[in-house]
Design a protein around this motif. Structure first.
Motif, PDB file in Angstrom:
ATOM      1  N   ALA A 137       0.830  -1.204   0.000  1.00  0.00           N
ATOM      2  CA  ALA A 137       0.000   0.000   0.000  1.00  0.00           C
ATOM      3  C   ALA A 137       0.863   1.251   0.000  1.00  0.00           C
ATOM      4  O   ALA A 137       0.565   2.230  -0.701  1.00  0.00           O
ATOM      5  CB  ALA A 137      -0.930  -0.011   1.209  1.00  0.00           C
ATOM      6  N   LEU A 138       1.946   1.236   0.760  1.00  0.00           N
ATOM      7  CA  LEU A 138       2.860   2.382   0.781  1.00  0.00           C
ATOM      8  C   LEU A 138       3.544   2.578  -0.563  1.00  0.00           C
ATOM      9  O   LEU A 138       3.833   3.709  -0.964  1.00  0.00           O
ATOM     10  CB  LEU A 138       3.909   2.193   1.872  1.00  0.00           C
ATOM     11  N   ASP A 139       3.805   1.476  -1.271  1.00  0.00           N
ATOM     12  CA  ASP A 139       4.453   1.575  -2.583  1.00  0.00           C
ATOM     13  C   ASP A 139       3.603   2.349  -3.581  1.00  0.00           C
ATOM     14  O   ASP A 139       4.132   2.870  -4.573  1.00  0.00           O
ATOM     15  CB  ASP A 139       4.744   0.173  -3.142  1.00  0.00           C
ATOM     16  N   SER A 140       2.296   2.416  -3.348  1.00  0.00           N
ATOM     17  CA  SER A 140       1.397   3.125  -4.257  1.00  0.00           C
ATOM     18  C   SER A 140       0.996   4.484  -3.693  1.00  0.00           C
ATOM     19  O   SER A 140      -0.087   4.993  -3.988  1.00  0.00           O
ATOM     20  CB  SER A 140       0.143   2.280  -4.515  1.00  0.00           C
ATOM     21  N   ALA A 141       1.875   5.068  -2.892  1.00  0.00           N
ATOM     22  CA  ALA A 141       1.561   6.354  -2.276  1.00  0.00           C
ATOM     23  C   ALA A 141       2.488   7.467  -2.757  1.00  0.00           C
ATOM     24  O   ALA A 141       2.509   8.552  -2.183  1.00  0.00           O
ATOM     25  CB  ALA A 141       1.629   6.242  -0.752  1.00  0.00           C
TER      26      ALA A 141
END
Length: 438
Positions: A137-141
């Motif tokens: 999820a953080l990778d897509s932030a």
């Protein structure tokens, strides 16, 4: 009294690609002095079946936050059809909210404007730390190698939803695992005014989500390694043709779907007009439209052959909603407290349960509420066979340019025109040319 912030941004390349079709709305600041701000403005994305449903879900939670902190949150739920243009206008006009939801695929593009608060270690510490969140999820932030431009709020993936009764009546015993099986089943299901598969030809974001996955399965990416558009590769062309051919050639999508916008395919599915739909976290919408859990089933999105996985067997984009803060809000402390509240373990359980999404907060995922069959499929997909959309500054322009190309092709298919490989390549070439002019 509301005041207008002046937004200082370094690079506003995003706005050059899109004509803002809706004015930047929302008041820019909170009421009261900067020493004691009492109001925040919040743009929430339309996550539920309609805007009233979102207000019903969110209002009690915002009241809870107000009771805890004394800060009132002025809520506006913005339809997906308007959200990106509203945000882009706000980045240049300064007339926007303090806190907002963004599609996670827009994170890199909006980060490039310089308008959003970077979530460095110091800011993450204010909301409990970066380690609370699922890495995917953080990778897509935000862009690779930079501090995230937003915080994960809801995580999702695509699945294939199917109507059990329609499948039984057509003599189909299980959901299709490959596209060939889906088309074969689809021809059995597309009879008597009913159709096999729902699509939303006028929904640009959904078009992108579907053809991104199909391009992966054809071994293609939409950008080169150095971030340049690559829309006319054989794999990209084949992906778009395959998707539009569900209507044009295979005749398993109703021609009227060419004009469908957000959630219209879900409405048809709920009413038994279509037997299958490719969607992310749809259970709450089905329930709101009168379907029982026993009426529908869920399975992984088909692949060309074999089982879902990474590479050519990717079957979903990494979907989700992030929460961002305009960096020059005059109520940064209140905005940070609000993000902390919305991403707390307790609120994540409440909100993600209401929306049928997966918490991006690790501790919240352990709640048994998220062990339902649908969420198990989505969680497994995110872990094993989903890929993030291109993390490039031009991602939002890509969604608009290529999403519109797919929309145009669906319109031609609905008119009965032949959708040849050459026709697909020509539309994608126009989209690539549009990107290269920016």
């Amino acid at each position: 009294m509301s005041r207008t912030r002046t937004t200082a941004i370094g690079a506003v390349t995003v706005t050059l690609a899109l004509a803002a079709t809706a004015c930047g709305g929302g008041s820019a600041t909170g009421e009261g002095s900067n020493d004691s701000p009492k109001t925040l403005t919040y743009w929430a994305s339309n996550q539920g079946p309609d805007i009233p449903a979102d207000k019903k879900i969110l209002t009690p939670e915002l009241k809870k936050f107000e009771k805890q902190t004394g800060i009132k949150v002025k809520l506006e739920v913005v339809p997906w059809s308007d959200l990106l243009n509203r945000i882009l206008t706000a980045t240049t006009s300064g007339q926007g909210p303090d806190v907002l939801n963004i599609g996670n695929t827009w994170s890199s593009s909006l980060q490039a404007t310089g308008a959003l608060l970077p979530w460095d270690e110091k800011n993450f510490a204010k909301i409990g730390g970066k380690d609370r969140f699922v890495p995917a999820a953080l990778d897509s932030a935000g862009a690779e190698g930079e501090d995230p431009a937003a915080v994960p709020l809801y995580s999702m993936a695509y699945a294939l939803y199917y109507n059990k009764k329609m499948f039984r009546e057509a003599g189909i015993s299980e959901p299709p695992a490959t596209w060939d099986q889906l088309v074969a089943d689809g021809k059995k299901l597309s009879k008597g005014g009913k159709w096999a598969l729902g699509a939303e030809g006028a929904n640009l974001s959904n078009n992108i989500h579907q053809i991104f996955v199909l391009a992966k399965q054809h071994g293609a990416d939409w950008f080169t390694a150095d971030g340049k558009p690559d829309f006319t590769s054989p794999g990209a062309v084949a992906a778009v043709k395959q998707y539009v051919d569900f209507m044009a050639k295979d005749k398993i999508v109703a021609p009227g779907n060419a004009e469908y916008a957000q959630n219209q395919s879900l409405s048809d599915f709920s009413k038994g007009k279509t037997a299958m739909v490719l969607w992310q976290a749809a259970a709450s919408t089905f329930e709101s439209q009168g379907m029982k859990d026993s009426d529908w089933g869920v399975a992984p999105v088909p692949v060309a052959s074999g089982a879902p996985g990474h590479g050519k067997n990717t079957n979903s984009m990494v979907a989700g909603i992030n929460m961002a803060v305009f960096k020059n809000t005059d109520n940064l402390d209140g905005a940070t407290k609000f993000v902390k509240f919305m991403t707390s373990d307790a609120e994540q359980k409440i909100l993600c349960k209401a929306y049928g999404s997966i918490p991006p907060v690790k501790a919240a995922q352990q709640d048994q509420s998220f062990d339902k069959p649908e969420l198990k499929v989505l969680r497994d997909t995110l872990a094993k066979s989903a890929a993030p959309l291109p993390r490039v500054p031009d991602e939002s322009q890509f969604e608009t340019a290529v999403g519109t190309a797919v929309k145009n092709l669906f319109a031609s298919a609905a008119d009965g025109k032949d959708i040849s490989t050459a026709a697909v390549k020509a539309e994608l070439a126009k989209a690539e040319q549009q990107m290269n002019k920016q």
